[in-house]
Write a protein that holds these residues in place. Structure first.
Motif, mmCIF file in Angstrom:
data_model
loop_
_atom_site.group_PDB
_atom_site.id
_atom_site.type_symbol
_atom_site.label_atom_id
_atom_site.label_comp_id
_atom_site.label_asym_id
_atom_site.label_seq_id
_atom_site.Cartn_x
_atom_site.Cartn_y
_atom_site.Cartn_z
ATOM 1 N N THR A 1 0.827 -1.205 0.000
ATOM 2 C CA THR A 1 0.000 0.000 0.000
ATOM 3 C C THR A 1 0.861 1.254 0.000
ATOM 4 O OG1 THR A 1 -0.120 -0.222 2.381
ATOM 5 C CG2 THR A 1 -2.013 -0.996 1.136
ATOM 6 N N ASP A 2 2.191 1.050 -0.122
ATOM 7 C CA ASP A 2 3.079 2.216 -0.088
ATOM 8 C C ASP A 2 3.150 2.927 -1.433
ATOM 9 O OD1 ASP A 2 4.403 0.303 -1.494
ATOM 10 O OD2 ASP A 2 6.205 0.273 -0.259
ATOM 11 N N GLY A 3 2.423 2.395 -2.429
ATOM 12 C CA GLY A 3 2.398 3.046 -3.735
ATOM 13 C C GLY A 3 3.701 2.929 -4.506
ATOM 14 N N ARG A 4 4.576 2.017 -4.046
ATOM 15 C CA ARG A 4 5.874 1.841 -4.716
ATOM 16 C C ARG A 4 5.653 1.361 -6.152
ATOM 17 N NH1 ARG A 4 10.555 -2.115 -3.676
ATOM 18 N NH2 ARG A 4 8.947 -3.497 -2.838
ATOM 19 N N TYR A 5 4.678 0.461 -6.329
ATOM 20 C CA TYR A 5 4.362 -0.036 -7.666
ATOM 21 C C TYR A 5 2.876 0.088 -7.937
ATOM 22 C CZ TYR A 5 9.039 -1.976 -7.645
ATOM 23 O OH TYR A 5 10.392 -2.111 -7.593
ATOM 24 N N GLU A 6 2.513 0.953 -8.878
ATOM 25 C CA GLU A 6 1.098 0.977 -9.235
ATOM 26 C C GLU A 6 0.811 -0.157 -10.219
ATOM 27 O OE1 GLU A 6 -0.418 3.878 -12.161
ATOM 28 O OE2 GLU A 6 1.473 4.967 -11.847
ATOM 29 N N ASN A 7 -0.444 -0.582 -10.258
ATOM 30 C CA ASN A 7 -0.812 -1.725 -11.099
ATOM 31 C C ASN A 7 -0.778 -1.348 -12.578
ATOM 32 O OD1 ASN A 7 -1.753 -4.069 -12.177
ATOM 33 N ND2 ASN A 7 -3.765 -4.013 -11.180
ATOM 34 N N LYS A 8 0.203 -1.896 -13.300
ATOM 35 C CA LYS A 8 0.357 -1.616 -14.733
ATOM 36 C C LYS A 8 -0.305 -2.685 -15.608
ATOM 37 C CE LYS A 8 3.626 1.780 -14.607
ATOM 38 N NZ LYS A 8 3.187 3.195 -14.579
ATOM 39 N N ASN A 9 -1.011 -3.626 -14.956
ATOM 40 C CA ASN A 9 -1.671 -4.697 -15.705
ATOM 41 C C ASN A 9 -3.089 -4.273 -16.065
ATOM 42 O OD1 ASN A 9 0.251 -7.224 -15.300
ATOM 43 N ND2 ASN A 9 0.182 -6.093 -13.361
ATOM 44 N N THR A 10 -3.297 -3.980 -17.330
ATOM 45 C CA THR A 10 -4.654 -3.617 -17.749
ATOM 46 C C THR A 10 -5.502 -4.883 -17.838
ATOM 47 O OG1 THR A 10 -4.038 -3.895 -20.058
ATOM 48 C CG2 THR A 10 -3.802 -1.673 -19.141
ATOM 49 N N LYS A 11 -6.814 -4.723 -17.787
ATOM 50 C CA LYS A 11 -7.740 -5.853 -17.969
ATOM 51 C C LYS A 11 -7.423 -6.567 -19.281
ATOM 52 C CE LYS A 11 -10.518 -5.312 -14.388
ATOM 53 N NZ LYS A 11 -10.284 -6.179 -13.242
ATOM 54 N N LYS A 12 -7.129 -5.755 -20.289
ATOM 55 C CA LYS A 12 -6.836 -6.279 -21.622
ATOM 56 C C LYS A 12 -5.603 -7.181 -21.614
ATOM 57 C CE LYS A 12 -7.379 -5.632 -26.276
ATOM 58 N NZ LYS A 12 -8.102 -6.885 -26.454
ATOM 59 N N HIS A 13 -4.542 -6.712 -20.944
ATOM 60 C CA HIS A 13 -3.314 -7.519 -20.870
ATOM 61 C C HIS A 13 -3.598 -8.848 -20.175
ATOM 62 C CE1 HIS A 13 0.847 -8.687 -20.459
ATOM 63 N NE2 HIS A 13 0.676 -8.838 -19.150
#
Ligand code: ZL4
Ligand code: CA
Ligand code: ZN
Length: 384
Positions: free
Chosen positions: A355-367
Motif C-alpha cells: 500500500t506504499d504506492g511503490r508499484y502501481e498496477n500496470k496490468n490492464t484488464k486487456k493484458h
C-alpha cells in the motif's frame, strides 16, 4: 492454532533442518537463509507442529544430485570454498559464480540440505505417507544442470520432480515466485510428462531472468507443455487470484497430473525488497488453498522472498492452510521477544502490504485477458 471445523484434514509433513538456516551469502546479499528461522519460530509459536509430521532432513548425496546436475559442476561445488576460490578462478564464470551466486562458507552443506529436504518430501508423497509435504528451504528454481543462477545452485525442484516421475505419469509444476521458473522449465522443456506453469513479472531487458514470455511454450514432445503468464508491475490481490484460478483450474482438468509441485516464492508479496507485485498474504495463500482443494499429492516449496518478516509470515500462514488450521491474525502470544521485534511496527500476522504506492498496477484488464487467452489456446493442443 485450532483445526478448522468441518474439514477432512490432510496428512502433512514438514521437512526442516535448522542447519540450512545459518548460512550467509554475504552481508548485503538479498537472500537471507535466516528467514527460515523466523518462519519456524512462527510455526512453533502457533503450535502447528501438532498438526503435521515434522522431519529433520538430511543432506542429499552426490549421486542424488547427479540425477540432474553434471559431475564436473557438482565436483566444483563440493570442492570450492572462499579460501581456495582463487585456484578455481577460470572456472567461476563457467559455472556462473559471481555477485548473484557467490562462493560462501558452508555452501555445499547449504545446497545438499535444501535438496535433501525436497527429496525427502517427494518420497513421503510417493509412499502415500503424506498428502502435502512442505520444504520452505527449497524452491530454488533458477539452477541449471551445469550452472548456478539467481541465488540458486542446486535445483531441488527438478530433483524432486524426477523422483515423482518414477511413479507418476504426469507432474504439474506451478510457480508463483515473482521471477520466471526458468531452470525447471528448461529441465523439462522437451517432455510432456511435466507441465510447467510460471506466473511472473516479465520485462525482457529489465527484469531477471528475462525469459518466460507467452511465446515460450516448450519444444519437441514438450511443445505446449511449458506455460507462462508474463505480468507487469503492481498486480493486486483480486486480479492475481482471479487470473490464477481461471488458468490453474483448466490446466489441472486438461493435463490431469498425478501430483503437483507448487513453488511459493514470497517475493510476489507487496513490499518485497526485489519484487514488484502488490499481493497480500491472503491472496498468495488463497493460491495454495486453491491448488490444495484439487486433492492431489502436493509438494510445497519456498523460493524467493527478500523481506524476511513477510516471508516468515507467509510461509507460516501457508503452513496453517496446509494443515487446515486457523492461526488468527495476531502473532503467537508465546513468540520470544527477540523474534517479536522483527515484526515491528504492526506486530500482526497480516500487515497490509503493497500500500506504499511503490508499484502501481500496470496490468490492464486487456493484458490479463490476453495472457489468459494465450494459455487457453495452448491447452487446446494437448493430447492431440
Ligand atoms: C545482489 O547487494 O538481475 C547480490 C543481487 C549481492 C551484495 C554486493 C554486490 C553488489 C541485488 C541483487 C553488486 C550486486 C549486483 N549483493 C548484482 C543481472 C544482474 C547481475 C548481478 O527469487 N547484479 C542480474 C537475480 C537478479 C540480476 C534474482 C531471484 C531468485 C528467486 C528464487 C534472483 N540478478 C543484476 C544484479 C547485492 C545484491 C543486490 C539482485 N540480483 C537483484 N536481482 C537480482 O527467483 C530464489
Ligand atoms: Ca514464477
Ligand atoms: Zn524470485
Amino acid at each position: 492454532a485450532q483445526r478448522i471445523a468441518g474439514r477432512q484434514p490432510k496428512k502433512v509433513s514438514y521437512h526442516h533442518n535448522p542447519m540450512a538456516e545459518n548460512h550467509h551469502f554475504g552481508t548485503t546479499h538479498p537472500m537471507k537463509p535466516w528467514r527460515l528461522t523466523l518462519t519456524n519460530q512462527l510455526v512453533l509459536g502457533y503450535g502447528l507442529q501438532d498438526y503435521m509430521d515434522c522431519y529433520s532432513t538430511r543432506a542429499a548425496t552426490e549421486d542424488e544430485l547427479a540425477e540432474f546436475h553434471s559431475d564436473d559442476y557438482l565436483d566444483f561445488l563440493k570442492r570450492v570454498t572462499p579460501e581456495n576460490a582463487d585456484s578455481f578462478i577460470q572456472q567461476l564464470p563457467h559455472f556462473n559464480i559471481g555477485d548473484d551466486c557467490p562462493i560462501f562458507s558452508g555452501m555445499w552443506d547449504f545446497c545438499t540440505l535444501y535438496a535433501g529436504a525436497s527429496l525427502d518430501a517427494a518420497k513421503k508423497l510417493l509412499a502415500g505417507q503424506s498428502d502435502i509435504a512442505i520444504n520452505w528451504s527449497g524452491g530454488l528454481h533458477h539452477a541449471k544442470k551445469s550452472e548456478a543462477s539467481g541465488f540458486c545452485y542446486i535445483n531441488d525442484i527438478v530433483l524432486a520432480i524426477l523422483q515423482l516421475l518414477r511413479y507418476h505419469p504426469r507432474v504439474l509444476y506451478i510457480d508463483i515466485d515473482v521471477h520466471h521458473g526458468d531452470g525447471v522449465e528448461q529441465a523439462f522443456f522437451s517432455t510432456d510428462r511435466v507441465m510447467t506453469l510460471s506466473f511472473h513479472k516479465y520485462d525482457k531487458d529489465n527484469f531477471f531472468p528475462g525469459t518466460g514470455s507467452s511465446d515460450d511454450i516448450g519444444g519437441g514432445a514438450g511443445k505446449h507443455y511449458s506455460l507462462n503468464v508474463p505480468l507487469k508491475d503492481g498486480i493486486d490481490d483480486e486480479n492475481y487470484l482471479r487470473l490464477f484460478k481461471s488458468i490453474v483450474r483448466p490446466v489441472i482438468e486438461t493435463y490431469r497430473p498425478a501430483s503437483i509441485v507448487l513453488q511459493c516464492g514470497a517475493d510476489s508479496l507487496g513490499a518485497d525488497r526485489l519484487g514488484c507485485f502488490n499481493l497480500n498474504l491472503t491472496a498468495h495463500g488463497a493460491c495454495v488453498e486453491f491448488v490444495k482443494a484439487f486433492g492431489l499429492p502436493l509438494l510445497l516449496v519456498g523460493g524467493g522472498g527478500y523481506t524476511p518478516r513477510n516471508v516468515s509470515r507467509l510461509w507460516c500462514f501457508e503452513t496453517s492452510i496446509a494443515t487446515d488450521t486457523d492461526v488468527g491474525t495476531e502473532l503467537p502470544p508465546q513468540l520470544d521477544q527477540s523474534f517479536r521485534e522483527y515484526f515491528a511496527p504492526e506486530y500482526v500476522l497480516h500487515p497490509k502490504l503493497g500500500t506504499d504506492g511503490r508499484y502501481e498496477n500496470k496490468n490492464t484488464k486487456k493484458h490479463l485477458e490476453n495472457v489468459r487467452i494465450r494459455i487457453m489456446e495452448q491447452l487446446r493442443y494437448l493430447g492431440g
